[in-house]
Design a protein around this motif. Structure first.
Motif, PDB file in Angstrom:
ATOM      1  N   THR A 126       0.846  -1.189   0.000  1.00  0.00           N
ATOM      2  CA  THR A 126       0.000   0.000   0.000  1.00  0.00           C
ATOM      3  C   THR A 126       0.890   1.251   0.000  1.00  0.00           C
ATOM      4  N   PHE A 127       0.273   2.405  -0.188  1.00  0.00           N
ATOM      5  CA  PHE A 127       1.060   3.643  -0.205  1.00  0.00           C
ATOM      6  C   PHE A 127       1.886   3.859   1.070  1.00  0.00           C
ATOM      7  N   PRO A 128       1.348   3.538   2.278  1.00  0.00           N
ATOM      8  CA  PRO A 128       2.197   3.763   3.456  1.00  0.00           C
ATOM      9  C   PRO A 128       3.535   3.029   3.363  1.00  0.00           C
ATOM     10  N   VAL A 129       3.555   1.835   2.791  1.00  0.00           N
ATOM     11  CA  VAL A 129       4.817   1.095   2.668  1.00  0.00           C
ATOM     12  C   VAL A 129       5.674   1.684   1.543  1.00  0.00           C
ATOM     13  N   VAL A 130       5.043   1.942   0.415  1.00  0.00           N
ATOM     14  CA  VAL A 130       5.798   2.501  -0.717  1.00  0.00           C
ATOM     15  C   VAL A 130       6.458   3.815  -0.289  1.00  0.00           C
ATOM     16  N   ASN A 131       5.711   4.643   0.408  1.00  0.00           N
ATOM     17  CA  ASN A 131       6.233   5.971   0.741  1.00  0.00           C
ATOM     18  C   ASN A 131       7.115   5.991   1.982  1.00  0.00           C
ATOM     19  N   ALA A 132       7.269   4.810   2.612  1.00  0.00           N
ATOM     20  CA  ALA A 132       8.216   4.706   3.733  1.00  0.00           C
ATOM     21  C   ALA A 132       9.602   4.292   3.245  1.00  0.00           C
ATOM     22  N   ALA A 133       9.713   3.901   1.980  1.00  0.00           N
ATOM     23  CA  ALA A 133      10.996   3.376   1.479  1.00  0.00           C
ATOM     24  C   ALA A 133      12.073   4.470   1.480  1.00  0.00           C
ATOM     25  N   ARG A 134      13.316   4.006   1.604  1.00  0.00           N
ATOM     26  CA  ARG A 134      14.435   4.969   1.620  1.00  0.00           C
ATOM     27  C   ARG A 134      14.763   5.454   0.216  1.00  0.00           C
ATOM     28  N   CYS A 135      14.422   4.661  -0.759  1.00  0.00           N
ATOM     29  CA  CYS A 135      14.678   5.079  -2.142  1.00  0.00           C
ATOM     30  C   CYS A 135      13.670   4.363  -3.044  1.00  0.00           C
ATOM     31  N   VAL A 136      12.989   5.125  -3.875  1.00  0.00           N
ATOM     32  CA  VAL A 136      12.046   4.532  -4.831  1.00  0.00           C
ATOM     33  C   VAL A 136      12.514   4.892  -6.235  1.00  0.00           C
ATOM     34  N   VAL A 137      12.612   3.866  -7.073  1.00  0.00           N
ATOM     35  CA  VAL A 137      13.072   4.079  -8.445  1.00  0.00           C
ATOM     36  C   VAL A 137      11.995   3.586  -9.407  1.00  0.00           C
ATOM     37  N   PHE A 138      11.465   4.487 -10.201  1.00  0.00           N
ATOM     38  CA  PHE A 138      10.556   4.101 -11.280  1.00  0.00           C
ATOM     39  C   PHE A 138      11.375   3.894 -12.540  1.00  0.00           C
ATOM     40  N   VAL A 139      10.976   2.892 -13.305  1.00  0.00           N
ATOM     41  CA  VAL A 139      11.572   2.682 -14.624  1.00  0.00           C
ATOM     42  C   VAL A 139      10.431   2.678 -15.628  1.00  0.00           C
ATOM     43  N   SER A 140      10.530   3.565 -16.612  1.00  0.00           N
ATOM     44  CA  SER A 140       9.456   3.661 -17.590  1.00  0.00           C
ATOM     45  C   SER A 140      10.050   3.960 -18.959  1.00  0.00           C
ATOM     46  N   THR A 141       9.747   3.107 -19.906  1.00  0.00           N
ATOM     47  CA  THR A 141      10.357   3.274 -21.226  1.00  0.00           C
ATOM     48  C   THR A 141       9.310   3.124 -22.337  1.00  0.00           C
ATOM     49  N   GLY A 142       9.610   3.722 -23.464  1.00  0.00           N
ATOM     50  CA  GLY A 142       8.770   3.560 -24.646  1.00  0.00           C
ATOM     51  C   GLY A 142       7.800   4.718 -24.845  1.00  0.00           C
ATOM     52  N   GLY A 143       7.547   5.023 -26.105  1.00  0.00           N
ATOM     53  CA  GLY A 143       6.710   6.162 -26.455  1.00  0.00           C
ATOM     54  C   GLY A 143       5.279   6.053 -25.963  1.00  0.00           C
ATOM     55  N   SER A 144       4.792   4.824 -25.721  1.00  0.00           N
ATOM     56  CA  SER A 144       3.410   4.688 -25.244  1.00  0.00           C
ATOM     57  C   SER A 144       3.242   5.269 -23.841  1.00  0.00           C
ATOM     58  N   LYS A 145       4.343   5.477 -23.136  1.00  0.00           N
ATOM     59  CA  LYS A 145       4.269   6.028 -21.768  1.00  0.00           C
ATOM     60  C   LYS A 145       4.347   7.555 -21.765  1.00  0.00           C
ATOM     61  N   ALA A 146       4.609   8.175 -22.911  1.00  0.00           N
ATOM     62  CA  ALA A 146       4.840   9.628 -22.929  1.00  0.00           C
ATOM     63  C   ALA A 146       3.672  10.437 -22.365  1.00  0.00           C
ATOM     64  N   PRO A 147       2.409  10.190 -22.792  1.00  0.00           N
ATOM     65  CA  PRO A 147       1.331  11.036 -22.260  1.00  0.00           C
ATOM     66  C   PRO A 147       1.132  10.874 -20.762  1.00  0.00           C
ATOM     67  N   VAL A 148       1.171   9.636 -20.279  1.00  0.00           N
ATOM     68  CA  VAL A 148       0.921   9.426 -18.846  1.00  0.00           C
ATOM     69  C   VAL A 148       2.108   9.909 -18.014  1.00  0.00           C
ATOM     70  N   LEU A 149       3.302   9.785 -18.559  1.00  0.00           N
ATOM     71  CA  LEU A 149       4.472  10.272 -17.819  1.00  0.00           C
ATOM     72  C   LEU A 149       4.365  11.785 -17.623  1.00  0.00           C
ATOM     73  N   LYS A 150       3.907  12.460 -18.650  1.00  0.00           N
ATOM     74  CA  LYS A 150       3.733  13.923 -18.535  1.00  0.00           C
ATOM     75  C   LYS A 150       2.693  14.251 -17.457  1.00  0.00           C
ATOM     76  N   GLN A 151       1.595  13.501 -17.464  1.00  0.00           N
ATOM     77  CA  GLN A 151       0.546  13.756 -16.454  1.00  0.00           C
ATOM     78  C   GLN A 151       1.072  13.501 -15.045  1.00  0.00           C
ATOM     79  N   VAL A 152       1.817  12.430 -14.907  1.00  0.00           N
ATOM     80  CA  VAL A 152       2.298  12.050 -13.568  1.00  0.00           C
ATOM     81  C   VAL A 152       3.365  13.032 -13.070  1.00  0.00           C
ATOM     82  N   LEU A 153       4.270  13.422 -13.953  1.00  0.00           N
ATOM     83  CA  LEU A 153       5.390  14.261 -13.495  1.00  0.00           C
ATOM     84  C   LEU A 153       5.071  15.751 -13.523  1.00  0.00           C
TER      85      LEU A 153
END
Ligand code: 6PG
Length: 254
Positions: free
Chosen positions: A182-209
């Protein structure tokens, strides 16, 4: 406010080795600072093949003090091609010296609710001193709908604050039965790394970031309260971004 870095690589061919180097260097740092182990949470998707190719390619990688869990998992037998653990078991784990007992897998034979409780119990036992399990590093992917882990847009488990692991039996993406941090665990981590590749992610990456979507998409709700947040993306995924990003040279350390 989380210190967020967005790091853009020409393609996944350059991103993969940088990710492996990042994981390895953070493990060395944690263990070198007197930590008894390096705890790492894995996700499925393209991370499986990327990590399976790049981690074993690192020279002298010693994983004997790594502890590996799963950010989410599909509740299917391990020999089902949909099992994230099953994929890592066949593609990555035989190539690394992570002790078997340091790999926290779900019990897929339980009904989904019990499976989540069982996995939460395993986390509690593994992190006995933490009120909320605090992983050294979580590796996450993001779906084209903005989901991460098995935290899907508009789902009630996005509001979960009590459980560390939640069951989901109506996942919009098959298979329907999953367990997820859940979010409490995800947001308790010392380091979170997202990996996202490929043009199909471009619109959602813009919305998220760059914002603009209400309510915020699940991936945009990842903001470790005391940890680092890195987004490693390739040029096609970053194509629509206007925020300032890092573009490291070949071999640069993150
Ligand atoms: O359980 C799942 O359905 C997948 O693991 C999924 O959550 C995946 O991690 C993202 O869709 C990102 O996928 P890519 O890594 O392929 O971009």
């Amino acid at each position: 406010m989380t210190d967020r870095r967005v790091v853009v690589f020409p393609s996944s061919a350059e991103l993969g080795p940088a990710l492996a180097e990042l994981v390895s260097s953070r493990a060395e740092k944690v263990l070198g600072q007197g930590g008894s182990r390096f705890s790492l949470g894995l996700s499925g998707g393209s991370l499986v093949s990327m990590l399976s190719k790049e981690l074993p390619a690192l020279p002298n990688l010693d994983c004997s003090r790594w502890l590996v869990g799963f950010c989410d998992e599909r509740v299917v037998p391990f020999d089902d091609p949909e099992s994230t653990y099953g994929l890592y078991k066949s593609q990555l784990f035989p190539k690394l010296n992570i002790p078997k007992e340091h790999i926290l897998a779900i019990n897929h034979s339980l009904p989904v609710e019990e499976c989540a409780e069982d996995y939460a119990h395993k986390l509690k036992q593994t992190f006995p001193d933490d009120q909320i399990p605090m992983f050294d590093m979580l590796l996450l992917g993001m779906g084209p709908d903005g989901h991460t882990c098995s935290l899907f847009p508009d789902h009630p488990i996005l509001q979960e604050t009590m459980k560390t692991v939640a069951p989901i039996s109506d996942s919009p993406k098959p298979p329907p039965c999953r367990v997820t941090m859940t979010f409490p665990v995800v947001n308790a981590a010392r380091c979170v790394v997202f990996v996202s590749t490929g043009g199909s992610k471009a619109p959602v990456l813009k919305q998220v970031l760059e914002g603009g979507v209400t309510p915020a998409l699940p991936a945009a709700c990842v903001s470790p309260s005391q940890g680092e947040l890195l987004w490693l993306v390739d040029e096609p995924a970053a194509a629509a971004l206007t925020l300032s990003v890092e573009r490291p040279g070949p071999g640069a350390k993150l």
